[in-house]
Design an enzyme around this catalytic site. Structure first.
Site, mmCIF file in Angstrom:
data_model
loop_
_atom_site.group_PDB
_atom_site.id
_atom_site.type_symbol
_atom_site.label_atom_id
_atom_site.label_comp_id
_atom_site.label_asym_id
_atom_site.label_seq_id
_atom_site.Cartn_x
_atom_site.Cartn_y
_atom_site.Cartn_z
ATOM 1 N N CYS A 71 0.823 -1.207 0.000
ATOM 2 C CA CYS A 71 0.000 0.000 0.000
ATOM 3 C C CYS A 71 0.861 1.263 0.000
ATOM 4 O O CYS A 71 1.776 1.389 0.820
ATOM 5 C CB CYS A 71 -0.924 0.002 1.214
ATOM 6 S SG CYS A 71 -2.075 1.390 1.214
ATOM 7 N N CYS A 75 -1.165 5.639 6.340
ATOM 8 C CA CYS A 75 -2.049 5.574 7.506
ATOM 9 C C CYS A 75 -1.281 5.051 8.722
ATOM 10 O O CYS A 75 -0.694 3.960 8.680
ATOM 11 C CB CYS A 75 -3.248 4.682 7.207
ATOM 12 S SG CYS A 75 -4.188 5.201 5.743
ATOM 13 N N CYS A 78 -1.891 1.380 10.302
ATOM 14 C CA CYS A 78 -1.933 0.186 9.452
ATOM 15 C C CYS A 78 -0.556 -0.436 9.233
ATOM 16 O O CYS A 78 0.386 0.240 8.821
ATOM 17 C CB CYS A 78 -2.560 0.546 8.104
ATOM 18 S SG CYS A 78 -2.741 -0.889 7.010
ATOM 19 N N CYS A 115 -16.372 -10.352 3.213
ATOM 20 C CA CYS A 115 -15.785 -9.036 2.974
ATOM 21 C C CYS A 115 -14.456 -9.172 2.235
ATOM 22 O O CYS A 115 -13.485 -9.699 2.792
ATOM 23 C CB CYS A 115 -15.568 -8.308 4.297
ATOM 24 S SG CYS A 115 -17.054 -8.212 5.320
ATOM 25 N N CYS A 147 -19.396 -7.920 0.620
ATOM 26 C CA CYS A 147 -18.963 -6.553 0.887
ATOM 27 C C CYS A 147 -17.582 -6.380 0.259
ATOM 28 O O CYS A 147 -16.732 -7.260 0.380
ATOM 29 C CB CYS A 147 -18.893 -6.298 2.386
ATOM 30 S SG CYS A 147 -18.234 -4.672 2.844
ATOM 31 N N CYS A 207 -21.234 1.148 4.022
ATOM 32 C CA CYS A 207 -20.660 0.687 5.285
ATOM 33 C C CYS A 207 -19.496 1.611 5.625
ATOM 34 O O CYS A 207 -18.580 1.781 4.819
ATOM 35 C CB CYS A 207 -20.184 -0.752 5.136
ATOM 36 S SG CYS A 207 -19.278 -1.396 6.565
ATOM 37 N N ARG A 277 -21.314 -2.899 14.388
ATOM 38 C CA ARG A 277 -20.474 -4.086 14.396
ATOM 39 C C ARG A 277 -19.256 -3.856 15.275
ATOM 40 O O ARG A 277 -18.486 -2.924 15.066
ATOM 41 C CB ARG A 277 -20.022 -4.420 12.976
ATOM 42 C CG ARG A 277 -19.285 -5.755 12.880
ATOM 43 C CD ARG A 277 -18.752 -6.006 11.483
ATOM 44 N NE ARG A 277 -19.737 -5.665 10.486
ATOM 45 C CZ ARG A 277 -19.447 -5.040 9.355
ATOM 46 N NH1 ARG A 277 -18.219 -4.669 9.083
ATOM 47 N NH2 ARG A 277 -20.398 -4.766 8.487
#
Length: 332
Positions: A71, A75, A78, A115, A147, A207, A277
């Site tokens: 990536c 962030c 992460c 997901c 998802c 979501c 959730r």
């Protein structure tokens, strides 16, 4: 110290949520700042709201990390980000057969939603092709809802996912708008909001959730709940930071279990009819109080997360059984 301190008043706060009335900022802060001795009546009030909309059913979701460790985003939370030194697996988008195997595993775990999550700013057309191909076959062969969480979508990509049969698209706000620049610099809070709005226009269920424990204030937690109410997210994952060595937030402390439960109650009061959730980090932050989370939340993930391990699925099934709740299959 809480400004609301007796059982009747917590109950009336739950009734206010059921009436569709928006909590005030002061009431939201009172939930987060409640004395720990008030936790049980507070959770009972949250449960009254949860039960009204969802009864005693629990929705299960399973994640597959469809692309890992490559990536370009920075962030701070992460382990897959470009600034992380955490030892994580690195691989490109999984092929169709691996994604299909993950879907079969989701069914085996009694998950109703599968997901497909990929690290990155957004999918390339080739990556999107791979996801679309897998989604079409899952829809044709399995009773499973899907998802996708693939980052910021370019023009035409949301439409392709919707046409393939993706039911839900996840793109978390993560933190408050004011706190966002301290978490990442490679994209903006507004870009995340725009992506959620975009998927709604193509009929996918929105979501979007948060990560608690990234330096935000209580006022900002209340603000995040209001933001998701305004965004009208159907599903709201509440993550609690699992500080991973090698990430910029590695020294962040865990959220105390009692505080985590108050956060879940807050989101139930402010977003009463939505799927709340309890998500990443629940095992290391809630610890032995995990069962109480389902008095406010009505959904959870089973199995592992992206780069961190969850608990054994049998433990989650046992929690649900011991509470006298039941698993709801194939529901958003």
């Amino acid at each position: 110290m809480s400004t609301i301190g007796v059982n009747l008043e917590w109950s009336s706060l739950g009734q206010k949520a059921l009436n569709g009335d928006r909590l005030t900022v002061e009431e939201g802060l009172a939930v987060l700042e409640a004395n720990d001795d008030e936790l049980l009546p507070l959770m009972q009030a949250a449960f009254n709201v949860r039960k009204h909309y969802y009864g005693k059913k629990v929705k299960l979701n399973m994640i597959i990390n469809a692309k890992s460790g490559l990536c370009p985003e920075d962030c701070g939370y992460c382990s897959q980000s470009i600034v992380s030194t955490a030892p994580v697996s690195k691989y490109t988008m999984l092929d169709k057969e691996t994604l299909l195997a993950g879907a079969r595993e989701a069914l085996a775990r009694s998950a109703g939603t599968y997901c497909i999550v990929a690290a990155g700013k957004g999918p390339t057309e080739r990556e999107l092709d791979q996801v679309v191909e897998a989604v079409k076959e899952i829809r044709d062969t399995m009773a499973l809802k899907i998802c996708a969480c693939l980052g910021i979508l370019k023009d035409g990509q949301a439409e392709r996912l919707a046409e393939a049969g993706v039911h839900r698209y996840n793109h978390n706000l993560n933190t408050s708008k004011a706190n966002y620049p301290s978490i990442t610099s490679t994209h903006t809070y507004d870009q995340r909001v725009e992506t959620v709005e975009k998927v709604k226009t193509y009929g996918m269920s929105p979501c979007s959730g948060v990560i608690i424990g990234m330096g935000e204030t209580n006022e900002e937690i209340v603000e995040m709940a209001y933001a998701l109410r305004e965004l009208d997210a159907d599903s709201i994952p509440i993550n609690f930071l699992n500080a991973i060595p090698g990430t910029p937030l590695e020294k962040a402390g865990r959220t105390p279990a009692m505080k985590a439960l108050k956060v879940l109650a807050l989101f139930r009061f402010i977003c009463p009819s939505k799927e709340i959730r309890v998500a990443g980090g629940r095992e290391v932050n809630l610890r032995t109080l995990q069962p109480l989370s389902l008095y406010a939340a009505n959904s959870l993930f089973v199995g592992d997360y992206l780069t961190t391990a969850g608990q054994d699925v049998s433990a989650d099934h046992q929690i649900i059984e011991d509470l006298g709740f039941e698993i709801e299959l194939n529901a958003l």
